[in-house]
Design a protein around this motif. Structure first.
Motif, short mmCIF file in Angstrom:
data_model
loop_
_atom_site.label_atom_id
_atom_site.label_comp_id
_atom_site.label_asym_id
_atom_site.label_seq_id
_atom_site.Cartn_x
_atom_site.Cartn_y
_atom_site.Cartn_z
N UNK A 156 0.83 -1.21 0.00
CA UNK A 156 0.00 0.00 0.00
C UNK A 156 0.87 1.26 0.00
N UNK A 157 1.98 1.22 0.72
CA UNK A 157 2.90 2.36 0.73
C UNK A 157 3.47 2.59 -0.66
N UNK A 158 3.82 1.52 -1.35
CA UNK A 158 4.34 1.67 -2.72
C UNK A 158 3.28 2.27 -3.64
N UNK A 159 2.03 1.85 -3.47
CA UNK A 159 0.95 2.42 -4.30
C UNK A 159 0.77 3.90 -4.02
N UNK A 160 0.89 4.29 -2.74
CA UNK A 160 0.78 5.71 -2.38
C UNK A 160 1.88 6.53 -3.05
N UNK A 161 3.11 6.07 -2.96
CA UNK A 161 4.23 6.80 -3.56
C UNK A 161 4.08 6.87 -5.07
N UNK A 162 3.68 5.77 -5.68
CA UNK A 162 3.50 5.76 -7.14
C UNK A 162 2.42 6.75 -7.57
N UNK A 164 1.45 9.52 -5.97
CA UNK A 164 1.93 10.89 -5.77
C UNK A 164 2.90 11.28 -6.87
N UNK A 165 3.83 10.40 -7.21
CA UNK A 165 4.82 10.72 -8.24
C UNK A 165 4.18 10.79 -9.62
N UNK A 166 3.20 9.96 -9.86
CA UNK A 166 2.53 9.99 -11.16
C UNK A 166 1.74 11.28 -11.34
N UNK A 167 1.07 11.73 -10.27
CA UNK A 167 0.29 12.96 -10.37
C UNK A 167 1.18 14.20 -10.47
N UNK A 168 2.40 14.12 -9.93
CA UNK A 168 3.32 15.26 -9.99
C UNK A 168 4.29 15.16 -11.16
N UNK A 177 6.75 15.32 -0.73
CA UNK A 177 7.18 14.64 0.49
C UNK A 177 6.21 14.92 1.64
N UNK A 178 5.81 16.17 1.77
CA UNK A 178 4.86 16.52 2.83
C UNK A 178 3.51 15.84 2.61
N UNK A 179 3.12 15.70 1.34
CA UNK A 179 1.85 15.04 1.04
C UNK A 179 1.87 13.58 1.50
N UNK A 180 2.97 12.89 1.26
CA UNK A 180 3.09 11.50 1.69
C UNK A 180 3.03 11.40 3.22
N UNK A 181 3.75 12.29 3.89
CA UNK A 181 3.76 12.25 5.36
C UNK A 181 2.37 12.55 5.92
N UNK A 182 1.69 13.56 5.37
CA UNK A 182 0.36 13.91 5.87
C UNK A 182 -0.64 12.79 5.62
N UNK A 183 -0.54 12.13 4.47
CA UNK A 183 -1.47 11.04 4.19
C UNK A 183 -1.26 9.89 5.17
N UNK A 200 11.11 7.17 6.17
CA UNK A 200 9.96 7.01 5.28
C UNK A 200 10.22 7.68 3.94
N UNK A 201 10.79 8.88 3.96
CA UNK A 201 11.05 9.58 2.70
C UNK A 201 12.15 8.88 1.90
N UNK A 202 13.13 8.30 2.59
CA UNK A 202 14.15 7.54 1.87
C UNK A 202 13.54 6.31 1.20
N UNK A 203 12.62 5.65 1.89
CA UNK A 203 11.92 4.50 1.29
C UNK A 203 11.08 4.94 0.10
N UNK A 204 10.43 6.10 0.22
CA UNK A 204 9.67 6.62 -0.91
C UNK A 204 10.58 6.90 -2.10
N UNK A 205 11.77 7.41 -1.82
CA UNK A 205 12.72 7.64 -2.90
C UNK A 205 13.17 6.36 -3.58
N UNK A 206 13.32 5.30 -2.80
CA UNK A 206 13.69 4.00 -3.38
C UNK A 206 12.58 3.50 -4.30
N UNK A 207 11.33 3.63 -3.86
CA UNK A 207 10.21 3.21 -4.70
C UNK A 207 10.19 4.01 -5.99
#
Length: 295
Positions: A156-162, A164-168, A177-183, A200-207
């Protein structure tokens, strides 16, 4: 050693019992290994093997569920697998059956490990888990509980990051980054802390890197710190400089000792009041900084 688990190994009868168990276990293991390559020697043994072969597909399908249910505890998973075989009517007293049963379990584990090494998703999640759990033994209990929750919901975390990055369109700036943390906070994850936010942000960067949205240089190393405007920063710096200047000793002309003593006595109360005012200003400034940090 066994003494650490409450066994009185200094007693002779306890030592004899331990030796007996070890010898029986070694003998049974040897019999099971020999049974894998030898032919059945009796009708009952052939019948037990035939029944095992009939149950093999059902047992093979149950292994992933059992291993997943035990959360990687292979000892308990193996014992539960044996119990599953007994409920199906298999006679595990026969070395030919028990040997084949354990061989089936070990074969499944080897195949699963090989699949994980070739699966990019599994490799990516292992990288994220290494980041999340790095030095976790020194973290507070609530932080470790949050990490465990994240571990159970990595897809689910990977889907969230994907998303956010797709929309941006592949941008991973402070806003994303703030959007991911707030969600995550809205879902009950206490990740906006100095311990968890960088992880968490480093993991999001890996994804994002694995999915092709980011480059390795865009993986966040540190989370954003205190966010204040440029005007606010300038005001704080100016105020700190003015406070520092007030504490510097002033150069005065040399006077007679009697005059210095008279002036010091006359200005004592004024100086005490001035120092108190300066300390109050420092406390107020530090409170403002802490307030900004909390925001």
């Amino acid at each position: 050693s066994l003494s650490n688990h409450g066994f009185a190994v200094e007693l002779a009868r306890v030592q004899d019992a331990i030796r007996t168990i070890i010898m029986e276990t070694a003998y049974r293991s040897e019999q099971e290994q020999n049974a894998l390559s030898s032919k059945p020697g009796s009708w009952s043994e052939r019948e037990a093997i035939r029944m095992f072969e009939q149950m093999r597909p059902q047992l093979r399908e149950r292994i992933p569920e059992i291993v997943a249910g035990r959360r990687g505890n292979l000892v308990q998973a193996r014992m539960e697998f044996e119990e599953e075989a007994r409920t199906l009517g298999l006679d595990l007293r026969s070395p030919a059956v028990s040997g084949r049963l354990h061989a089936l379990f070990d074969l499944h584990l080897e195949i699963s490990e090989a699949e994980e090494l070739q699966d990019p998703s599994a490799a990516r999640r292992n990288r994220m888990l290494r980041i999340l759990y790095h030095g976790a033994v020194h973290l507070p209990d609530d932080v470790r509980r949050t990490i465990e929750r994240l571990e159970g919901n990595l897809p689910s975390f990977e889907s969230l990051v994907e998303t956010v990055l797709e929309s941006s369109e592949g941008e991973f700036s402070e806003a994303q980054q703030s959007l991911i943390i707030r969600f995550l906070e809205s879902k009950g994850y206490l990740v906006n802390t100095s311990e968890l936010r960088p992880r968490v942000l480093a993991c999001a960067g890996i994804v994002g890197t694995e999915l092709g949205y980011l480059t390795p240089n865009q993986i966040p190393r540190l989370a954003p710190g205190i966010l204040v405007s440029d005007e606010h920063v300038d005001a704080i710096v100016a105020e700190l400089k003015s406070l520092a200047a007030t504490f510097k000793p002033k150069q005065v002309e040399e006077e007679e000792p009697e005059m210095q003593l008279a002036e010091s006595v006359a200005d004592a109360s004024d100086r005490v009041g001035g120092v108190r005012g300066q300390i109050d200003r420092v406390d107020a400034l530090l409170s403002r900084l802490r307030l900004q940090d909390g925001q």
